[in-house]
Design an enzyme around this catalytic site. Structure first.
Site, short mmCIF file in Angstrom:
data_model
loop_
_atom_site.label_atom_id
_atom_site.label_comp_id
_atom_site.label_asym_id
_atom_site.label_seq_id
_atom_site.Cartn_x
_atom_site.Cartn_y
_atom_site.Cartn_z
N ILE A 58 0.80 -1.23 0.00
CA ILE A 58 0.00 0.00 0.00
C ILE A 58 0.84 1.27 0.00
O ILE A 58 0.36 2.34 -0.39
CB ILE A 58 -0.97 0.01 1.20
CG1 ILE A 58 -2.07 1.07 0.96
CG2 ILE A 58 -0.23 0.24 2.50
CD1 ILE A 58 -3.19 1.06 1.97
N TYR A 59 2.09 1.21 0.40
CA TYR A 59 2.92 2.41 0.41
C TYR A 59 3.11 2.91 -1.02
O TYR A 59 3.68 2.22 -1.87
CB TYR A 59 4.28 2.15 1.04
CG TYR A 59 4.26 1.72 2.49
CD1 TYR A 59 3.14 1.94 3.29
CD2 TYR A 59 5.36 1.10 3.07
CE1 TYR A 59 3.13 1.56 4.63
CE2 TYR A 59 5.35 0.72 4.40
CZ TYR A 59 4.23 0.94 5.17
OH TYR A 59 4.22 0.55 6.49
N SER A 60 2.62 4.11 -1.29
CA SER A 60 2.65 4.69 -2.64
C SER A 60 1.98 3.78 -3.65
O SER A 60 2.29 3.81 -4.84
CB SER A 60 4.09 5.01 -3.09
OG SER A 60 4.65 6.02 -2.30
#
Length: 347
Positions: A58-60
């Site tokens: 989910i990061y970026s």
């Protein structure tokens, strides 16, 4: 840099883990560093001996995995690195682009492998629990990934101790891969995990790799007061900090850190990290850095040894908190509640 064993895995990791949420795409969050800006952080971390890197799909929205994988493939000997990522949180509005079903676990793992550009993920972690999927299905799907050679070890993140104990029990009874790590919310401002989760993990030989060891910059002296912004892009745009740390007693702890830092003539971040590193149940805190000085302070903290008196002074102002940091797990539960309420609503 000193290394330690990651729980029962036998893998040796640096005493600090570089958290890669800060690297990816500034389109996702304004404070995130793009690839070119992230490069010096990986260079410095590797030069200092850090071999443990943690990211999440989910990061970026995948870009963090892409940047992390690309820079490590270019700069590091991947055989010497331990690469960790996570899954569960929504990657899009699609119905099956989130959660911990067998379908999503298999698909998310394949996607993470492609983005990272590696054949096997060293540590694959649940970002949060999914109340819509039985734990047995989730653990079975993770075990399949281990047996297929796509994942070496599995880990968990913020949950209640009874949930962690339940998962370990299921794995042991069924002969499935068990959680090797717990990535939980722990720092001088939030110590509730000392009550149950830490003793459980110590007993079960589960490695503890806390997130937010500096309380999102509060313990590093990045704010003039508890409820005043620091002026940084992240602090101005991140409301999660105010949710996690909102008790007046929190500032008393911050002041204790600053007092000892002044006496030692060291940055407050080094004092707060030295306190955590002195805890025998902590394996390796996860450090986030958007300025090189943040990373340098974290590395220097490894050489700071606090006295028993200093440890006691840091801990004295602490007051109990409601459990916080489950974060998106509440979103899963609220989503299910809304679906059920619509289903039960009279036509």
């Amino acid at each position: 840099m000193e290394t330690t064993v990651l729980g029962r895995t036998g893998m040796r990791i640096s005493k600090l883990c570089l958290g890669c949420m800060s690297y990816g795409s500034s389109k996702w969050r304004p404070w995130v560093l793009d690839e070119a800006e992230a490069r010096p952080f990986f260079e410095h971390a590797l030069e200092a001996g850090i071999n443990f890197f943690d990211t999440a799909d989910i990061y970026s929205l995948g870009a963090s995995e892409e940047v992390t994988g690309k820079l490590l493939r270019e700069m590091a000997n991947l055989d010497e690195c331990v690469v960790a990522t996570k899954l569960a949180l929504p990657m899009s509005q699609g119905a099956n682009m989130r959660g911990l079903s067998r379908k999503h676990i298999q698909q998310a793992c394949e996607a993470s492998l492609r983005r990272l550009g590696i054949d096997t993920i060293d540590l694959y972690q649940l970002h949060r629990l999914d109340p819509d999927t039985p734990m047995e299905e989730t653990l079975g799907a993770l075990d399949d990934l281990v047996r297929q050679g796509k994942v070496r070890h599995i880990g968990a993140s913020s949950m209640y101790a009874w949930e962690m104990a339940t998962a370990l029990g299921i794995s042991d009874r069924r002969g499935l891969a068990r959680f090797a790590t717990m990535q939980n919310h722990y720092n001088l401002l939030i110590r509730e995990e000392e009550r149950e989760m830490m003793p459980l993990c110590e007993t079960e030989e589960v490695a503890i790799i806390p997130w937010s060891p500096l309380a999102r910059g509060l313990l590093a002296g990045k704010r003039p007061a508890l409820r005043e912004k620091s002026g940084s892009t992240r602090q101005e745009s991140d409301g999660f900090t105010d949710f996690l740390y909102d008790q007046d007693s929190d500032w008393d702890v911050v002041l204790a850190v600053q007092e000892i830092a002044k006496e030692r003539e060291l940055p407050p971040a080094q004092i707060a990290l030295a306190w955590m590193l002195a805890k025998p149940f902590v394996t390796a805190p996860i450090i986030g850095a958007t300025k090189l000085d943040h990373l340098k302070d974290a590395i220097s903290a490894l050489d700071v040894v606090l006295s028993e008196d200093e440890m006691a002074r840091l801990e004295a102002p602490y007051a109990p908190h409601p459990v916080k940091g489950m974060g998106p797990a509440a979103l899963f539960r609220e989503s299910r509640r809304l679906r059920e309420s619509r289903r039960l609503r009279p036509s």
